[in-house]
Scaffold this motif. Sequence first.
Motif, PDB file in Angstrom:
ATOM      1  N   ARG A 222      62.040  25.959   8.232  1.00 29.67           N
ATOM      2  CA  ARG A 222      63.474  25.884   7.934  1.00 29.67           C
ATOM      3  C   ARG A 222      64.010  27.180   7.322  1.00 29.67           C
ATOM      4  N   LYS A 223      63.157  27.907   6.629  1.00 30.10           N
ATOM      5  CA  LYS A 223      63.580  29.151   5.966  1.00 30.10           C
ATOM      6  C   LYS A 223      62.658  30.283   6.403  1.00 30.10           C
ATOM      7  N   ILE A 224      63.263  31.374   6.844  1.00 28.57           N
ATOM      8  CA  ILE A 224      62.514  32.563   7.248  1.00 28.57           C
ATOM      9  C   ILE A 224      63.223  33.783   6.675  1.00 28.57           C
ATOM     10  N   ARG A 225      62.445  34.599   6.001  1.00 26.66           N
ATOM     11  CA  ARG A 225      62.936  35.881   5.515  1.00 26.66           C
ATOM     12  C   ARG A 225      61.913  36.951   5.879  1.00 26.66           C
ATOM     13  N   ALA A 226      62.409  38.030   6.468  1.00 27.06           N
ATOM     14  CA  ALA A 226      61.482  39.060   6.931  1.00 27.06           C
ATOM     15  C   ALA A 226      62.155  40.424   6.889  1.00 27.06           C
ATOM     16  N   ASP A 227      61.335  41.424   6.681  1.00 29.96           N
ATOM     17  CA  ASP A 227      61.761  42.820   6.717  1.00 29.96           C
ATOM     18  C   ASP A 227      60.679  43.576   7.493  1.00 29.96           C
ATOM     19  N   VAL A 228      61.001  43.918   8.723  1.00 33.96           N
ATOM     20  CA  VAL A 228      59.981  44.428   9.646  1.00 33.96           C
ATOM     21  C   VAL A 228      60.427  45.761  10.212  1.00 33.96           C
ATOM     22  N   GLN A 229      59.456  46.659  10.355  1.00 35.79           N
ATOM     23  CA  GLN A 229      59.633  47.926  11.075  1.00 35.79           C
ATOM     24  C   GLN A 229      58.773  47.860  12.334  1.00 35.79           C
ATOM     25  N   LEU A 230      59.428  47.960  13.482  1.00 36.16           N
ATOM     26  CA  LEU A 230      58.756  47.737  14.754  1.00 36.16           C
ATOM     27  C   LEU A 230      59.095  48.858  15.723  1.00 36.16           C
ATOM     28  N   GLY A 231      58.071  49.353  16.402  1.00 32.45           N
ATOM     29  CA  GLY A 231      58.332  50.401  17.370  1.00 32.45           C
ATOM     30  C   GLY A 231      57.121  50.726  18.220  1.00 32.45           C
ATOM     31  N   PHE A 232      57.389  51.288  19.413  1.00 34.19           N
ATOM     32  CA  PHE A 232      56.359  51.725  20.345  1.00 34.19           C
ATOM     33  C   PHE A 232      56.716  53.123  20.835  1.00 34.19           C
ATOM     34  N   LYS A 267      57.642  56.107  18.215  1.00 35.50           N
ATOM     35  CA  LYS A 267      56.308  56.051  17.619  1.00 35.50           C
ATOM     36  C   LYS A 267      55.841  54.599  17.510  1.00 35.50           C
ATOM     37  N   ASN A 268      54.519  54.454  17.444  1.00 37.65           N
ATOM     38  CA  ASN A 268      53.904  53.135  17.279  1.00 37.65           C
ATOM     39  C   ASN A 268      53.879  52.763  15.799  1.00 37.65           C
ATOM     40  N   ILE A 269      54.536  51.666  15.458  1.00 38.11           N
ATOM     41  CA  ILE A 269      54.548  51.207  14.067  1.00 38.11           C
ATOM     42  C   ILE A 269      54.818  49.703  14.031  1.00 38.11           C
ATOM     43  N   ILE A 270      54.021  48.985  13.294  1.00 33.14           N
ATOM     44  CA  ILE A 270      54.251  47.565  13.004  1.00 33.14           C
ATOM     45  C   ILE A 270      53.988  47.382  11.518  1.00 33.14           C
ATOM     46  N   LYS A 271      55.043  47.173  10.764  1.00 35.67           N
ATOM     47  CA  LYS A 271      54.941  47.194   9.306  1.00 35.67           C
ATOM     48  C   LYS A 271      56.017  46.292   8.729  1.00 35.67           C
ATOM     49  N   GLY A 272      55.683  45.599   7.636  1.00 45.88           N
ATOM     50  CA  GLY A 272      56.692  44.793   6.975  1.00 45.88           C
ATOM     51  C   GLY A 272      56.101  43.600   6.248  1.00 45.88           C
TER      52      GLY A 272
END
Length: 306
Positions: A222-232, A267-272
């Motif tokens: 029911r509740k989602i909070r996210a802060d994501v850095q995404l890239g390829f 750039k490749n990045i998956i972070k958060g």
Amino acid sequence: MIHILLMILKTIGIILLAILALCLLILFFPVTYQVRGQLNENNYQISVRCGWLFHLIHFGGKFTNRENKARLRIFGVPINLLKEKIKNESKEKKSSDNKVEKEVLQVNEQLQGNTSDEKTEQTQQKQSDYQEKEQQEEGNNKPDDIIEDKKTLVDKIRNFIGTTHEWMQKAVTFLKNALKNLKATYNKAKEFKAFVTANTTKEAYHYGKEIVLKAIKHIFPRKIRADVQLGFEEPDITGKVLGYIAMFFAVFHINPKKISIEPYFDKNIIKGNIKIKGHFLIGVLLIYVLKFYFKKEIHDIIKKFS
């Protein structure tokens, strides 16, 4: 006498009501869960908490790139599902194995030093015996014996004809089996096509898809909070992933304002980090399962394959 019968009926009714209340509590008491996750370039950390019946049944777990912990509590009694000392035990085993290997190498070196002299004497004797045998064989070999061992041309031709005949028979049997297999696969493909294109299969597929989506939506947080850095590195892949995420948000009615996604196209990045909270009812899931199973078309398909 009537008073005793009324008392018995009263106790039976109380027991039945208690059983009914317990069943309703089990089926319709919410199972709560909470998930927190952090992902960096070199490490990750995921913590999971799940509770039921006022946390009388509780599950807690922590998963990182260094250690994994999971514990289940049933009415306050802890049960360790993952042991914390797995890595320490593996290190102790490795050290003991290294010690044993060193001792074995030392013993082998001593044995090799003792047996080297004996091997040289044995090799010298073998060489002398081999030279004597060669001399005797050179004296015994005669051209008449060599001629007798050779096969005649007629025997060679007969052997060639026999082998070719055997190979022809094998080739014919192989072709016959291949044709049979092709016919069997064609018939199976025909049956599968008829099964897929049937009206009952289509109705069962659409109904099952609807039930599965309803069950997923019921379990979905029911509740989602996210802060994501995404890239390829390739911008096309980044754009496609962002499109799939937007479709996912639309299907499950997720508020995009509470989820911050910072895209990178070079750039490749998956972070958060992410935080999830939700709950579901076992009774509702059971109702969906029973609806899915007792649907006429789906039940007919299950019977057909069983």
